[in-house]
Design a protein around this motif. Structure first.
Motif, PDB file in Angstrom:
ATOM      1  N   ARG A  57       0.836  -1.208   0.000  1.00 48.32           N
ATOM      2  CA  ARG A  57       0.000   0.000   0.000  1.00 48.32           C
ATOM      3  C   ARG A  57       0.873   1.262   0.000  1.00 48.32           C
ATOM      4  N   LEU A  58       1.930   1.255   0.778  1.00 49.07           N
ATOM      5  CA  LEU A  58       2.823   2.410   0.844  1.00 49.07           C
ATOM      6  C   LEU A  58       3.590   2.588  -0.470  1.00 49.07           C
ATOM      7  N   ASP A  59       3.979   1.486  -1.079  1.00 52.28           N
ATOM      8  CA  ASP A  59       4.651   1.573  -2.376  1.00 52.28           C
ATOM      9  C   ASP A  59       3.723   2.173  -3.438  1.00 52.28           C
ATOM     10  N   ALA A  60       2.429   1.844  -3.342  1.00 54.65           N
ATOM     11  CA  ALA A  60       1.465   2.425  -4.283  1.00 54.65           C
ATOM     12  C   ALA A  60       1.403   3.942  -4.121  1.00 54.65           C
ATOM     13  N   GLY A  61       1.494   4.415  -2.884  1.00 53.90           N
ATOM     14  CA  GLY A  61       1.519   5.858  -2.656  1.00 53.90           C
ATOM     15  C   GLY A  61       2.761   6.497  -3.241  1.00 53.90           C
ATOM     16  N   ARG A  62       3.919   5.847  -3.073  1.00 49.39           N
ATOM     17  CA  ARG A  62       5.150   6.369  -3.664  1.00 49.39           C
ATOM     18  C   ARG A  62       5.027   6.471  -5.191  1.00 49.39           C
ATOM     19  N   ALA A  63       4.371   5.482  -5.799  1.00 51.06           N
ATOM     20  CA  ALA A  63       4.211   5.490  -7.253  1.00 51.06           C
ATOM     21  C   ALA A  63       3.371   6.677  -7.712  1.00 51.06           C
ATOM     22  N   VAL A  64       2.333   7.022  -6.961  1.00 50.99           N
ATOM     23  CA  VAL A  64       1.508   8.176  -7.332  1.00 50.99           C
ATOM     24  C   VAL A  64       2.287   9.473  -7.136  1.00 50.99           C
ATOM     25  N   ILE A  65       3.014   9.586  -6.028  1.00 50.43           N
ATOM     26  CA  ILE A  65       3.843  10.780  -5.814  1.00 50.43           C
ATOM     27  C   ILE A  65       4.833  10.933  -6.960  1.00 50.43           C
ATOM     28  N   ALA A  66       5.426   9.832  -7.374  1.00 56.41           N
ATOM     29  CA  ALA A  66       6.367   9.868  -8.497  1.00 56.41           C
ATOM     30  C   ALA A  66       5.682  10.372  -9.756  1.00 56.41           C
ATOM     31  N   TYR A 198       9.357  18.339  -2.374  1.00 57.26           N
ATOM     32  CA  TYR A 198       8.772  17.824  -1.141  1.00 57.26           C
ATOM     33  C   TYR A 198       7.410  18.471  -0.909  1.00 57.26           C
ATOM     34  N   GLY A 199       6.613  17.818  -0.083  1.00 52.07           N
ATOM     35  CA  GLY A 199       5.275  18.334   0.170  1.00 52.07           C
ATOM     36  C   GLY A 199       4.629  17.629   1.344  1.00 52.07           C
ATOM     37  N   THR A 200       3.320  17.787   1.423  1.00 45.54           N
ATOM     38  CA  THR A 200       2.583  17.286   2.572  1.00 45.54           C
ATOM     39  C   THR A 200       1.297  16.614   2.131  1.00 45.54           C
ATOM     40  N   SER A 201       0.703  15.874   3.034  1.00 43.65           N
ATOM     41  CA  SER A 201      -0.518  15.112   2.753  1.00 43.65           C
ATOM     42  C   SER A 201      -1.787  15.921   2.980  1.00 43.65           C
ATOM     43  N   ARG A 202      -1.770  16.827   3.949  1.00 45.52           N
ATOM     44  CA  ARG A 202      -3.003  17.345   4.527  1.00 45.52           C
ATOM     45  C   ARG A 202      -3.675  18.471   3.761  1.00 45.52           C
ATOM     46  N   LYS A 203      -3.026  19.008   2.735  1.00 45.01           N
ATOM     47  CA  LYS A 203      -3.616  20.164   2.056  1.00 45.01           C
ATOM     48  C   LYS A 203      -4.508  19.724   0.896  1.00 45.01           C
ATOM     49  N   TRP A 204      -4.114  19.933  -0.332  1.00 41.79           N
ATOM     50  CA  TRP A 204      -5.023  19.749  -1.464  1.00 41.79           C
ATOM     51  C   TRP A 204      -5.262  18.285  -1.812  1.00 41.79           C
ATOM     52  N   ILE A 205      -4.376  17.387  -1.371  1.00 41.22           N
ATOM     53  CA  ILE A 205      -4.599  15.958  -1.574  1.00 41.22           C
ATOM     54  C   ILE A 205      -5.662  15.437  -0.600  1.00 41.22           C
ATOM     55  N   ALA A 206      -5.862  16.159   0.502  1.00 41.23           N
ATOM     56  CA  ALA A 206      -6.899  15.836   1.492  1.00 41.23           C
ATOM     57  C   ALA A 206      -6.596  14.537   2.238  1.00 41.23           C
ATOM     58  N   GLY A 207      -5.320  14.352   2.579  1.00 43.47           N
ATOM     59  CA  GLY A 207      -4.933  13.243   3.431  1.00 43.47           C
ATOM     60  C   GLY A 207      -4.854  13.687   4.874  1.00 43.47           C
ATOM     61  N   ALA A 255      -3.111   6.057   5.025  1.00 42.06           N
ATOM     62  CA  ALA A 255      -4.226   6.930   4.673  1.00 42.06           C
ATOM     63  C   ALA A 255      -3.830   7.927   3.584  1.00 42.06           C
ATOM     64  N   PHE A 256      -2.612   8.449   3.646  1.00 43.14           N
ATOM     65  CA  PHE A 256      -2.109   9.343   2.611  1.00 43.14           C
ATOM     66  C   PHE A 256      -2.098   8.634   1.261  1.00 43.14           C
ATOM     67  N   SER A 257      -1.660   7.383   1.262  1.00 44.69           N
ATOM     68  CA  SER A 257      -1.630   6.618   0.019  1.00 44.69           C
ATOM     69  C   SER A 257      -3.021   6.450  -0.564  1.00 44.69           C
ATOM     70  N   ASP A 261      -4.589   7.879  -4.189  1.00 43.72           N
ATOM     71  CA  ASP A 261      -5.359   7.095  -5.156  1.00 43.72           C
ATOM     72  C   ASP A 261      -6.676   7.787  -5.490  1.00 43.72           C
ATOM     73  N   GLU A 262      -7.337   8.314  -4.480  1.00 44.21           N
ATOM     74  CA  GLU A 262      -8.602   9.020  -4.710  1.00 44.21           C
ATOM     75  C   GLU A 262      -8.380  10.241  -5.606  1.00 44.21           C
ATOM     76  N   TYR A 263      -7.315  10.966  -5.317  1.00 42.39           N
ATOM     77  CA  TYR A 263      -7.010  12.163  -6.104  1.00 42.39           C
ATOM     78  C   TYR A 263      -6.835  11.811  -7.578  1.00 42.39           C
ATOM     79  N   VAL A 264      -6.084  10.761  -7.856  1.00 42.61           N
ATOM     80  CA  VAL A 264      -5.875  10.332  -9.234  1.00 42.61           C
ATOM     81  C   VAL A 264      -7.191   9.885  -9.865  1.00 42.61           C
ATOM     82  N   ALA A 265      -8.024   9.202  -9.085  1.00 46.86           N
ATOM     83  CA  ALA A 265      -9.308   8.736  -9.612  1.00 46.86           C
ATOM     84  C   ALA A 265     -10.222   9.908  -9.973  1.00 46.86           C
ATOM     85  N   PHE A 266     -10.201  10.967  -9.177  1.00 44.75           N
ATOM     86  CA  PHE A 266     -10.997  12.155  -9.504  1.00 44.75           C
ATOM     87  C   PHE A 266     -10.472  12.849 -10.759  1.00 44.75           C
TER      88      PHE A 266
END
Length: 371
Positions: A57-66, A198-207, A255-257, A261-266
């Motif tokens: 699950r965490l690797d999937a999040g890294r892939a989206v960040i990439a 670098y960045g954060t989870s809690r703003k526009w990604i809504a993590g 949860a960030f990951s 995924d939700e962000y990409v789906a939208f």
């Protein structure tokens, strides 16, 4: 169903009016459930076993960040925040400690730079604080710093910086460029493959709060010497694994990951377009409010709007009363957010894609009481 309706339906019902996404967006049911499920799993099997089970699950999040930064999944690590990411990067820098950044640089970033012994030089900007790319190219060519640090979108002003053109200039000059995408990630196009971002989870990604990321290109990684463990110990380990070392809230990373995924789906392009539209709607409405001035151009392609009082209202008190009396959540931004650019406190309004015209009317009508 519109994007606004989809976004709102995916979340708990808002209490009042939330126009504070530049501080912390509202998480979805799926994101909240992911953190809860991981916490339950930790209780069932132990935290470290649960962390191992969450690796995919965490690797999937890294892939989206990439995907969203233009770097590779292997270049991405999780951190506790954007500030933590910057500190991990700068504390590991092995070369000359000179850095060029915008005059409107985020105050806590400046503190991290100072704590790590960096000499800071200002980059040239225009009258509203936007980087003058041509002038910057000349200045950097004449006296190149060790690093260029660009905050793509500031905390105190919703001006989109030309980070694409600036990154190209730095690349041509051979000067590594670091992008602070704390406000830009999920908001503007950040797929520029810089040397580091670098960045954060809690703003526009809504993590969730308490998790961020750092992505570093292989070329820049080779120039880093993490301070923990001490290099003289000679322990063989990949640089990025050392930078990610330490205890962490794995549930927040999971949860960030899911939020990614939700962000990409939208649809990132769809969200960026809607946020630009939201910013224009917000500025047009707030420009009508007596006693306040909108700082950004109406058509600035961001959803961050800052307003300053014209008649002596105290933005800090206004922010508190908007919450207490109207259920409206905004941000008070004092001069410490940008100590070399901001001369007086401002109030920041930052709705997400689901804001309604009626909610903007509520904000405007409430603000009109404070002059």
């Amino acid at each position: 169903m519109s994007l606004a309706d989809e976004w709102r339906a995916a979340r708990p019902k808002v209490s009042g009016v939330h126009v504070d996404s530049a501080a912390c967006s509202r998480q979805s049911h799926a994101v909240i459930d992911a953190a809860t499920r991981h916490a339950h799993h930790e209780a069932e099997v132990g935290g470290y076993v649960a962390a191992e089970a969450a690796a995919e699950r965490l690797d999937a999040g890294r892939a989206v960040i990439a995907e969203l930064t233009g770097l590779a999944a292997a270049d991405v690590i999780y951190t506790t925040s954007a500030s933590d990411a910057l500190d991990r990067l700068l504390s590991s820098w092995a070369g000359e400690r000179t850095l060029a950044c915008l005059p409107g640089e985020f105050g806590p970033n400046l503190a991290v730079m100072a704590a790590n012994g960096f000499e800071v030089r200002p980059l040239p900007v225009d009258g509203i604080g936007r980087l003058d790319v041509d002038a910057a190219a000349r200045a950097l060519a004449a006296d190149p710093p060790a690093l260029v640090h660009l905050t793509a979108l500031a905390s105190h002003r919703g001006i989109a910086q030309p980070i694409g053109a600036a990154t190209d200039v730095c690349r041509d000059l051979g000067v590594p460029v670091v992008i602070d995408a704390a406000q830009a990630f999920g908001h503007l196009d950040c797929a520029l493959a810089p040397d580091a971002v670098y960045g954060t989870s809690r703003k526009w990604i809504a993590g969730p709060r308490g998790v961020g990321f750092l992505a570093v290109s292989p070329a820049l990684t080779q120039r880093l010497r993490p301070r923990i463990p001490p290099p003289e110990w000679g322990l063989e380990a990949p640089v990025l694994s050392l930078l990610e070392l330490g205890e962490t809230n794995v549930a927040a990373r999971v949860a960030f990951s899911v939020a990614l995924d939700e962000y990409v789906a939208f649809g990132p392009a769809r969200i960026r377009a809607r946020l630009a539209e939201v910013g224009a709607l917000t500025r047009r409405r707030l420009a009508e409010v007596p006693g306040w001035r909108v700082i950004e151009p109406i058509d600035e392609p961001t959803a961050i709007t800052t307003i300053e009082p014209l008649g002596g209202a105290d933005p800090q008190r206004v922010r508190a009363e908007l919450i207490a009396e109207h259920g409206i959540v905004t941000t008070f931004a004092d001069v410490r957010r940008a100590p070399f650019e901001l001369t007086a406190p401002v109030l920041r309004i930052s709705p997400h894609v689901d804001v309604t015209a009626a909610e903007l009317d509520q904000v405007a009508d409430a603000l009109a009481r404070y002059r």
